[in-house]
Design an enzyme around this catalytic site. Structure first.
Site, PDB file in Angstrom:
ATOM      1  CB  SER A  80      -1.051   0.027   1.265  1.00  0.00           C
ATOM      2  OG  SER A  80      -1.848  -0.696   1.190  1.00  0.00           O
ATOM      3  CB  THR A  91      -4.085   4.262   2.449  1.00  0.00           C
ATOM      4  OG1 THR A  91      -3.738   2.959   1.671  1.00  0.00           O
ATOM      5  CG2 THR A  91      -4.576   5.068   1.291  1.00  0.00           C
ATOM      6  CD  GLU A 127     -12.536   3.690  22.916  1.00  0.00           C
ATOM      7  OE1 GLU A 127     -13.390   3.025  22.214  1.00  0.00           O
ATOM      8  OE2 GLU A 127     -11.728   3.904  21.836  1.00  0.00           O
ATOM      9  CG  PHE A 143     -12.791   8.509  15.856  1.00  0.00           C
ATOM     10  CD1 PHE A 143     -13.236   9.194  16.682  1.00  0.00           C
ATOM     11  CD2 PHE A 143     -12.476   8.899  14.463  1.00  0.00           C
ATOM     12  CE1 PHE A 143     -13.560  10.729  16.141  1.00  0.00           C
ATOM     13  CE2 PHE A 143     -12.657  10.019  14.059  1.00  0.00           C
ATOM     14  CZ  PHE A 143     -13.334  11.161  15.042  1.00  0.00           C
ATOM     15  CD  GLU A 172      -6.891   3.373   3.662  1.00  0.00           C
ATOM     16  OE1 GLU A 172      -5.913   2.471   3.430  1.00  0.00           O
ATOM     17  OE2 GLU A 172      -6.542   3.972   4.851  1.00  0.00           O
ATOM     18  CG  ASP A 211      -4.982  -4.508   3.059  1.00  0.00           C
ATOM     19  OD1 ASP A 211      -4.670  -5.157   1.992  1.00  0.00           O
ATOM     20  OD2 ASP A 211      -4.328  -4.172   4.086  1.00  0.00           O
ATOM     21  CG  HIS A 237      -3.562  -8.467   4.984  1.00  0.00           C
ATOM     22  ND1 HIS A 237      -2.560  -9.251   4.016  1.00  0.00           N
ATOM     23  CD2 HIS A 237      -3.630  -7.244   4.796  1.00  0.00           C
ATOM     24  CE1 HIS A 237      -2.091  -8.248   3.360  1.00  0.00           C
ATOM     25  NE2 HIS A 237      -2.392  -7.016   3.722  1.00  0.00           N
ATOM     26  CG  ASP A 284      -4.158  -0.170  -2.080  1.00  0.00           C
ATOM     27  OD1 ASP A 284      -5.204  -0.839  -2.216  1.00  0.00           O
ATOM     28  OD2 ASP A 284      -3.662   0.092  -1.044  1.00  0.00           O
ATOM     29  CG  HIS A 332      -1.351  -6.631  -1.049  1.00  0.00           C
ATOM     30  ND1 HIS A 332      -0.452  -5.565  -0.928  1.00  0.00           N
ATOM     31  CD2 HIS A 332      -1.966  -6.874   0.286  1.00  0.00           C
ATOM     32  CE1 HIS A 332      -0.761  -5.041   0.313  1.00  0.00           C
ATOM     33  NE2 HIS A 332      -1.509  -5.879   0.864  1.00  0.00           N
TER      34      HIS A 332
END
Length: 519
Positions: A128, A193, A258, A310, A352, A357, A361, A398, A473
């Site tokens: 990527s 990315t 968090e 986040f 994105e 992706d 994986h 990508d 990929h």
């Protein structure tokens, strides 16, 4: 005589066993299924298909070219969104609407489409980082490198500091033209990315100083990706940055707000606070959000810059997130467009769908496809908020993943289900599988046959042909779909680095040919 009777009995027994385990539709040649007689799907006779094709032709003939300057560019990147992913997600969407294979994803309604060749300067199958450099800066480069050309040396700090190797992204071209830019992602904002928008780094892993120290690189000599976002050019000028990745901005001594996880920074700095301080020095108003409630409470009209982080790492997936705490990709897209639309000169926005992706994986195809549908909703959101006469929206990927759609499942069936039964081991196999990855399983009697319970488990790794801890990929071409001014520049098969040049032409930015040169 007894021998003949025994042989006949044995043959009959084997025949009955084969019939019991193998439905009649699989008693055929090894390559093609026998046609199932007397099935007409929902009135799909010859008149149906003739009219369907004529309707498509009428629509195609009605397409007009929008040859005018694009004020805005919204660039949607489905990370790992292979064409097989698009097809499977379309069928999944169709299972919910009742259209099944006849459904369309939002970008499949665009007027223009093309293909992108994703190989990089080293490998047939790209990562990527190299890919992001190509489709954002227009320059192909080496594996795992961001914002540097192919003369850069992997993990070489001096190479990273050599300005002659630096590429500039289309976001930077927009900023140079006095327009705005921003990014939205479901991964860490320092991941490969999104980092392609603003970073120049000799190793994509260098998201913070801890990762640089792991590679025995002095972080005082080279800036990590998080630092480049806060202090660098063009990172510090991005008006909106939304995604995950608090870990690279917080010192290791500081627990996450968090989940209490330790930050990754070794230098003791809190770069979130530093980002706010930098904006104050610039005389600008800025807001930071770490949850959905904080984000939605921001006064857009009176805020110049927004950063939203986040999650400690990547944001949770569609099927695992806390809906009260985590904004969705469509919600973040809406916020970013409304924020950037305040600029009367226009903007560039990268969105994105990064967890497509990451789920591939792990061969977790159920999660990957739901991430794709979330991504599609974000595209629909952008379409509803923008004018195609002034905004070009582009959707692409990508690179692909090794996801296969196996034969020969019937129409209107569950895309996550079974395609048939092997005529070799007489076990069921799934419609979806992978070329490689953690889904590879062997049992004493050979290949593992997934159960119904497996296929309903969102964490289940679908079968793969080659065992790997993480799937690779793939090197197949990916789709490009374009809508808006000069969308007709995308109608063929292109090198991946062509994409930003065509967008820059439409938007009249950058250092190459532009539409405005003709005025």
């Amino acid at each position: 005589m007894q021998l003949v009777i025994c042989l006949v009995g044995t043959l009959l027994t084997l025949g009955l066993q084969g019939e019991a385990r193998t439905p009649s539709r699989y008693h055929e040649d090894d390559y093609h299924p026998r046609s199932r007689p007397n099935i007409v799907m929902r009135g799909e006779d010859k008149d149906y298909w003739m009219q369907d094709a004529q309707d498509a032709l009428t629509r195609q003939l009605g397409i007009r070219l929008r040859e005018k300057q694009a004020k805005n560019v919204v660039f949607f990147l489905g990370d790992g969104m292979s064409l097989s992913t698009v097809t499977a997600a379309r069928i999944l969407k169709g299972s919910k609407t009742g259209k099944f294979e006849r459904e369309s994803l939002s970008w499949e309604e665009f007027d223009f489409a093309a293909l992108s060749k994703t190989y990089n300067t080293e490998d047939i199958v790209t990562d990527s980082a190299a890919s992001a450099t190509a489709y954002l800066s227009g320059v192909k480069t080496n594996q795992a490198i961001i914002g540097l050309d192919a003369t850069a040396i992997y993990e070489n700090c001096s190479t990273q500091n050599d300005i002659s190797t630096h590429t500039s992204s289309i976001a930077e071209w927009f900023l140079e033209a006095g327009r705005s830019a921003g990014l939205v992602t479901t991964t860490r904002v320092t991941h490969a990315t999104p980092a392609g928008v603003y970073a120049h780094v000799a190793d994509r892993k260098w998201e913070d100083d801890a990762h640089m120290l792991d590679d025995y690189v002095d972080p005082e000599t080279c800036d990590d990706i998080a630092e480049q976002l806060v202090y660098g050019e063009p990172g510090r000028h991005l008006k909106v940055v939304l995604g995950g990745g608090r870990r690279s901005f917080r010192p290791k001594e500081e627990p996450d707000v968090e989940d209490g996880s330790a930050g990754y920074r070794e230098d003791g700095r809190n770069l979130i606070n530093a980002w706010l301080e930098e904006k104050e020095k610039m005389g600008a108003s800025a807001a930071y959000a770490w949850n959905k409630e904080d984000l939605m409470a921001i006064d857009l009209q009176n805020t110049d810059y927004v950063m939203g982080l986040f999650d400690h790492s990547h944001m949770d997936t569609v099927l695992t997130r806390n809906v009260s705490m985590d904004p969705t990709l469509p919600e973040m897209t809406k916020f970013a467009i409304e924020m950037l639309s305040k600029d009367p000169n226009g903007y560039f926005l990268l969105v994105e769908g990064g967890r497509i992706d990451l789920m591939h994986h792990g061969n977790e195809v159920r999660q990957a496809l739901y991430e794709t549908l979330d991504f599609e909703e974000a595209v629909s959101m952008a379409l509803s908020l923008t004018d195609p006469e002034e905004t070009i929206i582009l959707v692409t990927a990508d690179h692909g993943h090794t996801l296969d759609i196996n034969g020969y499942a019937e129409r209107n069936e569950d895309i996550f289900g079974y395609a048939g039964i092997s005529n070799v081991d007489y076990k069921r196999y799934t419609t979806l599988s992978y070329g490689n990855g953690p889904g590879f399983q062997l049992v004493p009697d050979g290949r593992y046959e997934p159960t119904e319970e497996d296929l309903n488990d969102k964490y289940f790794s679908y079968p793969s042909g080659i065992p790997k801890e993480s799937s690779t990929h793939d090197g197949t071409d990916v789709g490009i779909w374009a809508h808006g001014p000069f969308a007709h520049l995308f109608t063929s098969v292109y090198e991946e680095n062509y994409i930003p040049h065509a967008l820059a032409y439409a938007a009249c930015v950058g250092h190459g040919r532009t539409f405005c040169d003709k005025k």
